[in-house]
Design an enzyme around this catalytic site. Structure first.
Site, PDB file in Angstrom:
ATOM      1  CG  LEU A  40     -74.877  10.353 -37.609  1.00 25.88           C
ATOM      2  CD1 LEU A  40     -73.584  10.338 -38.424  1.00 25.88           C
ATOM      3  CD2 LEU A  40     -75.454   8.947 -37.527  1.00 25.88           C
ATOM      4  CG  ASP A  41     -76.607   8.580 -30.879  1.00 21.33           C
ATOM      5  OD1 ASP A  41     -77.395   9.522 -30.806  1.00 21.33           O
ATOM      6  OD2 ASP A  41     -76.947   7.377 -30.800  1.00 21.33           O
ATOM      7  N   PRO A  42     -72.899  11.137 -30.652  1.00 22.52           N
ATOM      8  CG  PRO A  42     -72.559  12.540 -28.810  1.00 22.52           C
ATOM      9  CD  PRO A  42     -73.616  11.709 -29.489  1.00 22.52           C
ATOM     10  NE  ARG A  66     -79.337   5.554 -28.556  1.00 21.97           N
ATOM     11  CZ  ARG A  66     -78.650   6.459 -27.880  1.00 21.97           C
ATOM     12  NH1 ARG A  66     -78.610   6.434 -26.577  1.00 21.97           N
ATOM     13  NH2 ARG A  66     -77.992   7.404 -28.512  1.00 21.97           N
TER      14      ARG A  66
END
Length: 317
Positions: A47-49, A190
């Site tokens: 998962l992205d930060p 995104r």
């Protein structure tokens, strides 16, 4: 002297972790690994930060089946900011462009979302974890390097518009929409936001991303690092073990077959074994979970056309 090597316990199972924002998936993994004092662990898709939510972690022998979770469908809730595009496609990136969204309506946005349902093609972001010649794309992007990426086929099963907030309502020079997305593996939220912004001619980025589910694992069953740390306190790591799901949890959707003692013995040695259950359980090529008569999980196998159970991934013990 060198640093003492972290060894840990031989621990098997799956932890459904709730990842907080502002930390990488690897940071979350390492903290969980130390809380459980586990020798071996891995996450099942980063998962992205920026993102929060469900991050299944596999310990020990369960890591052998993590690919099933990497390949699983995911469900997200996200907020898109319309009118502002960023370098990374999310709120962590520098603002690249701003465009007026004063005339943008919910009806226009809703109609545009139709283009992102079903089978679609996506060009992965340069800030994704996909690798090019062994290097993650995001590392190349941070060096100012852009490489050509091929469009990939993904499926968006559901894309719900939960709420639209116009620039007038927000009193800002941007608009927002909340969406819920149920999608196949490899789908970048995104990219949906950026492509939507391009279609609308105003630019967009993800300002919030929360993973609600990864395969069979949902946020209702997730536990945070803070909860784990508070529960353990100064005590032993063993008191956290009740949070672990069985080793076969990543493949729980597969049919189950139980082998008699003699067949189980040869199966554990890596041999395909005959079993009459094959014809009742599935078809040639189907994958199954295999157990012995004591209900111990042995691994996963493929059913063959001649009634055999052929091992594909076996547990070490």
């Amino acid at each position: 002297m060198g640093r003492k090597r972290f060894k840990g316990r031989a621990l098997d199972g799956v932890l459904v972790l709730h990842k907080d924002a502002a930390m990488t998936s690897n940071d979350a993994l390492q903290q969980a690994k130390r809380l459980f004092f586990a020798a071996k662990a891995g996450h099942t898709g980063a998962l992205d930060p920026l993102a929060t939510g469900v991050l299944p972690l596999c310990f020990g022998e369960a890591t052998k089946f993590s690919q099933y979770l990497l390949d699983a469908d995911k469900r997200y809730k996200s907020t898109f900011c319309l009118g502002v595009s960023t370098e990374t496609g999310d709120a962590d990136g520098e603002v690249r462009e701003r465009h007026s969204v004063s005339s943008l309506s919910e009806a226009t946005v809703a109609q545009a979302l139709d283009n992102f349902r079903g089978d679609i093609k996506q060009v992965p972001s340069m800030y994704s974890a996909l690798k090019h010649n062994g290097q993650p794309l995001y590392k190349l992007a941070r060096q100012g390097i852009t490489v050509e990426r091929e469009a990939r086929d993904v499926t968006v099963y559901e894309l719900k518009l939960l709420e639209f907030r116009s620039a007038q309502v927000l009193g800002e020079d941007y608009a927002e929409l909340d969406v819920e997305v149920f999608c196949s593996k490899g789908t970048y939220i995104r990219s949906i936001a950026e492509d939507l912004g391009e279609l609308l001619g105003c630019g967009a980025h993800v300002s919030m991303l929360h993973r609600m589910a990864a395969g069979p694992f949902v946020e209702a069953n997730a536990v945070s690092l803070q909860q784990l740390a508070a529960e353990r306190g100064e005590g032993l790591a063993e008191q956290l073990d009740h949070h672990l799901l069985p080793t076969d949890a990543p493949v729980a959707q597969l049919a189950r077959i139980e082998l008699p003692e003699e067949s189980a013995y040869y199966f554990k040695l890596g041999n395909a074994v005959m079993d009459a259950q094959v014809y009742r359980i599935g078809d040639e090529g189907d994958m199954v979970r295999v157990f012995d008569s004591a209900e111990r999980f042995l691994g996963v196998a493929e059913l063959t056309d001649d009634g055999r159970v052929a091992p594909k991934r076996l547990l070490a013990n």
